[in-house]
Design a protein around this motif. Sequence first.
Motif, PDB file in Angstrom:
ATOM      1  N   TYR A  93       0.880  -1.183   0.226  1.00 51.65           N
ATOM      2  CA  TYR A  93       0.113   0.033  -0.029  1.00 51.65           C
ATOM      3  C   TYR A  93       0.881   1.107   0.101  1.00 51.65           C
ATOM      4  CZ  TYR A  93       1.174   0.641   4.987  1.00 51.65           C
ATOM      5  OH  TYR A  93       1.990   0.736   6.116  1.00 51.65           O
ATOM      6  N   ARG A  94       0.333   2.469  -0.240  1.00 52.94           N
ATOM      7  CA  ARG A  94       0.827   3.670  -0.148  1.00 52.94           C
ATOM      8  C   ARG A  94      -0.279   4.567   0.552  1.00 52.94           C
ATOM      9  NH1 ARG A  94       4.859   1.107  -0.961  1.00 52.94           N
ATOM     10  NH2 ARG A  94       6.399   1.351  -2.489  1.00 52.94           N
ATOM     11  N   VAL A  95       0.512   5.758   1.248  1.00 51.71           N
ATOM     12  CA  VAL A  95      -0.605   6.599   1.764  1.00 51.71           C
ATOM     13  C   VAL A  95      -0.718   7.943   0.930  1.00 51.71           C
ATOM     14  CG1 VAL A  95      -1.256   7.800   3.897  1.00 51.71           C
ATOM     15  CG2 VAL A  95      -0.340   5.567   3.936  1.00 51.71           C
ATOM     16  N   TYR A  96      -1.814   8.291   0.403  1.00 49.25           N
ATOM     17  CA  TYR A  96      -1.638   9.556  -0.029  1.00 49.25           C
ATOM     18  C   TYR A  96      -1.974  10.485   0.714  1.00 49.25           C
ATOM     19  CZ  TYR A  96      -4.048  13.491  -2.927  1.00 49.25           C
ATOM     20  OH  TYR A  96      -4.283  14.600  -3.227  1.00 49.25           O
ATOM     21  N   ARG A  97      -0.821  11.549   0.700  1.00 44.45           N
ATOM     22  CA  ARG A  97      -0.593  12.631   1.699  1.00 44.45           C
ATOM     23  C   ARG A  97      -1.099  13.823   1.474  1.00 44.45           C
ATOM     24  NH1 ARG A  97       3.349  10.932   5.228  1.00 44.45           N
ATOM     25  NH2 ARG A  97       4.446   9.039   4.675  1.00 44.45           N
ATOM     26  N   GLY A  98      -2.012  14.165   0.311  1.00 46.37           N
ATOM     27  CA  GLY A  98      -2.685  15.254   0.113  1.00 46.37           C
ATOM     28  C   GLY A  98      -2.192  15.994  -0.993  1.00 46.37           C
ATOM     29  N   LYS A  99      -2.557  17.342  -1.403  1.00 45.76           N
ATOM     30  CA  LYS A  99      -2.209  18.175  -2.408  1.00 45.76           C
ATOM     31  C   LYS A  99      -0.576  18.418  -2.131  1.00 45.76           C
ATOM     32  CE  LYS A  99      -3.416  22.467  -4.729  1.00 45.76           C
ATOM     33  NZ  LYS A  99      -4.314  23.712  -4.744  1.00 45.76           N
ATOM     34  N   GLY A 100       0.081  18.496  -3.124  1.00 43.74           N
ATOM     35  CA  GLY A 100       1.387  18.859  -3.015  1.00 43.74           C
ATOM     36  C   GLY A 100       2.263  17.817  -3.189  1.00 43.74           C
ATOM     37  N   HIS A 101       1.629  16.430  -2.933  1.00 46.88           N
ATOM     38  CA  HIS A 101       2.541  15.230  -2.863  1.00 46.88           C
ATOM     39  C   HIS A 101       1.940  14.541  -4.227  1.00 46.88           C
ATOM     40  CE1 HIS A 101       4.087  16.097   1.205  1.00 46.88           C
ATOM     41  NE2 HIS A 101       2.879  16.688   1.474  1.00 46.88           N
ATOM     42  N   LEU A 102       2.663  13.362  -4.070  1.00 42.92           N
ATOM     43  CA  LEU A 102       2.400  12.454  -5.461  1.00 42.92           C
ATOM     44  C   LEU A 102       0.966  12.006  -5.316  1.00 42.92           C
ATOM     45  CD1 LEU A 102       5.406   9.799  -5.236  1.00 42.92           C
ATOM     46  CD2 LEU A 102       5.000  11.598  -6.935  1.00 42.92           C
ATOM     47  N   SER A 103       0.356  11.795  -6.697  1.00 41.29           N
ATOM     48  CA  SER A 103      -1.091  11.633  -6.835  1.00 41.29           C
ATOM     49  C   SER A 103      -1.381  10.186  -6.460  1.00 41.29           C
ATOM     50  CB  SER A 103      -1.514  12.208  -8.198  1.00 41.29           C
ATOM     51  OG  SER A 103      -1.216  11.171  -9.265  1.00 41.29           O
ATOM     52  N   PRO A 104      -2.592  10.058  -6.332  1.00 46.65           N
ATOM     53  CA  PRO A 104      -3.011   8.469  -6.306  1.00 46.65           C
ATOM     54  C   PRO A 104      -2.607   7.619  -7.386  1.00 46.65           C
ATOM     55  CG  PRO A 104      -4.952   9.830  -5.368  1.00 46.65           C
ATOM     56  CD  PRO A 104      -3.837  10.754  -6.153  1.00 46.65           C
ATOM     57  N   THR A 105      -2.580   8.433  -8.644  1.00 47.61           N
ATOM     58  CA  THR A 105      -2.451   7.561  -9.964  1.00 47.61           C
ATOM     59  C   THR A 105      -0.797   7.273 -10.024  1.00 47.61           C
ATOM     60  OG1 THR A 105      -3.958   8.585 -10.975  1.00 47.61           O
ATOM     61  CG2 THR A 105      -2.104   7.780 -12.408  1.00 47.61           C
ATOM     62  N   ASP A 106       0.122   8.134  -9.509  1.00 49.66           N
ATOM     63  CA  ASP A 106       1.366   8.212  -9.448  1.00 49.66           C
ATOM     64  C   ASP A 106       1.711   6.959  -8.366  1.00 49.66           C
ATOM     65  OD1 ASP A 106       2.097  10.103 -11.332  1.00 49.66           O
ATOM     66  OD2 ASP A 106       2.055  11.573  -9.767  1.00 49.66           O
ATOM     67  N   LEU A 107       1.136   6.940  -7.085  1.00 52.09           N
ATOM     68  CA  LEU A 107       1.319   6.178  -6.091  1.00 52.09           C
ATOM     69  C   LEU A 107       1.096   4.676  -6.676  1.00 52.09           C
ATOM     70  CD1 LEU A 107      -0.100   7.737  -3.105  1.00 52.09           C
ATOM     71  CD2 LEU A 107       2.469   7.464  -3.628  1.00 52.09           C
ATOM     72  N   GLY A 108      -0.067   4.720  -7.430  1.00 52.77           N
ATOM     73  CA  GLY A 108      -0.364   3.276  -8.235  1.00 52.77           C
ATOM     74  C   GLY A 108       0.586   2.829  -9.134  1.00 52.77           C
ATOM     75  N   ARG A 109       1.210   3.599  -9.807  1.00 53.62           N
ATOM     76  CA  ARG A 109       2.099   3.501 -10.694  1.00 53.62           C
ATOM     77  C   ARG A 109       3.316   2.787  -9.921  1.00 53.62           C
ATOM     78  NH1 ARG A 109       3.509   8.783 -13.638  1.00 53.62           N
ATOM     79  NH2 ARG A 109       5.035   7.419 -14.846  1.00 53.62           N
ATOM     80  N   ARG A 110       3.679   3.167  -8.956  1.00 51.30           N
ATOM     81  CA  ARG A 110       4.712   2.789  -8.024  1.00 51.30           C
ATOM     82  C   ARG A 110       4.472   1.223  -7.297  1.00 51.30           C
ATOM     83  NH1 ARG A 110       8.022   7.510  -4.753  1.00 51.30           N
ATOM     84  NH2 ARG A 110       8.448   8.850  -6.567  1.00 51.30           N
ATOM     85  N   LEU A 111       3.053   1.245  -7.071  1.00 51.37           N
ATOM     86  CA  LEU A 111       2.708  -0.069  -6.731  1.00 51.37           C
ATOM     87  C   LEU A 111       2.917  -1.225  -7.782  1.00 51.37           C
ATOM     88  CD1 LEU A 111      -0.552   0.864  -4.761  1.00 51.37           C
ATOM     89  CD2 LEU A 111       1.514   0.339  -3.683  1.00 51.37           C
ATOM     90  N   LEU A 112       2.772  -0.812  -8.891  1.00 49.24           N
ATOM     91  CA  LEU A 112       3.091  -2.022  -9.751  1.00 49.24           C
ATOM     92  C   LEU A 112       4.363  -2.286 -10.055  1.00 49.24           C
ATOM     93  CD1 LEU A 112       0.493  -0.313 -12.889  1.00 49.24           C
ATOM     94  CD2 LEU A 112       0.093  -2.175 -11.276  1.00 49.24           C
ATOM     95  N   THR A 113       5.178  -1.300  -9.833  1.00 48.74           N
ATOM     96  CA  THR A 113       6.672  -1.884  -9.986  1.00 48.74           C
ATOM     97  C   THR A 113       7.345  -2.607  -8.748  1.00 48.74           C
ATOM     98  OG1 THR A 113       7.589   0.307  -8.640  1.00 48.74           O
ATOM     99  CG2 THR A 113       7.124   0.397 -11.251  1.00 48.74           C
ATOM    100  N   THR A 114       6.453  -2.892  -7.792  1.00 42.66           N
ATOM    101  CA  THR A 114       6.710  -3.776  -6.651  1.00 42.66           C
ATOM    102  C   THR A 114       6.725  -5.205  -6.997  1.00 42.66           C
ATOM    103  OG1 THR A 114       4.795  -3.739  -5.448  1.00 42.66           O
ATOM    104  CG2 THR A 114       6.407  -1.862  -5.064  1.00 42.66           C
ATOM    105  N   LEU A 115       6.082  -5.466  -8.030  1.00 39.21           N
ATOM    106  CA  LEU A 115       5.779  -7.090  -8.316  1.00 39.21           C
ATOM    107  C   LEU A 115       7.258  -7.545  -8.676  1.00 39.21           C
ATOM    108  CD1 LEU A 115       2.573  -6.854 -10.164  1.00 39.21           C
ATOM    109  CD2 LEU A 115       2.859  -7.569  -7.924  1.00 39.21           C
ATOM    110  N   PRO A 116       7.383  -8.672  -8.057  1.00 43.22           N
ATOM    111  CA  PRO A 116       8.818  -9.384  -8.384  1.00 43.22           C
ATOM    112  C   PRO A 116       8.900  -9.979  -9.770  1.00 43.22           C
ATOM    113  CG  PRO A 116       7.375 -10.818  -6.708  1.00 43.22           C
ATOM    114  CD  PRO A 116       6.641  -9.524  -6.859  1.00 43.22           C
TER     115      PRO A 116
END
Length: 243
Positions: free
Chosen positions: A14-37
């Motif tokens: 998981y990733r925690v969305y920290r609000g405006k001025g931080h990474l967007s939920p979409t960007d966090l989702g992109r990072r989640l995908l890269t964690t798959l081994p």
Amino acid sequence: MYLVIGQWRIPWIYRVYRGKGHLSPTDLGRRLLTTLPKILRKGFRVMVLADSAFGTIAFLKTVRRLKFHALVGIRKSRKLIDGRSVSQLYKGGQRIYLVGLPFPVTVERYYFKREDGKMVKRYILCTRQLKIATLIWLGKRRWKIEGWFKTIKHRFSLHKFGQGTFLRVHRWIVLCLISFVLALWGYSISGFDRIPDWGIATQAAMEIFFPSVVLDSLLKDIKRLRPIALQQGLDIQISRCKI
């Protein structure tokens, strides 16, 4: 993000969305995908199911770069390169180009029954060319994911955390997942053979694993309601018996 592999359902990361001025939920989702081994990427054909918030150009390009496929919700106002909107497509299952995407996608529509019984039209986008029946099946399957997150939030208090540090948020999520597993376990060993009603499941788990908590709650209710019982001519007395 959680993984579905056959009959397995595995909360992954998981990733925690920290609000405006931080990474967007979409960007966090992109990072989640890269964690798959790599072992999962090579051993399985990965299909990413997500809601319309993740149907952005950046997210779909990341899916493409990782050699995955995606099926996501899409707004009916999304534009095609010929100027039309998705809602103006005369039939489903068409292979089309959207504005900003350098590769073709398949768009389909289906009707979804809401909790109030009303049927609403939904649109989905898939980066892989599939049969219409398969697209619709996968599109409806996305709502089971949404149901899982609603369950973990509103039945197991994920939405009530007030922690401000990563460690405390992590601890709270772990507690929510533990309570979820205990409820499922309690439901299964109680002899039920259907998909659990989570209210019944949590009550069964409490009675099996934490009977003292259930009794403590009962005693508090008796103490609170005893004056009302006395007014009705009833005197409730509790005494400890010898075992």
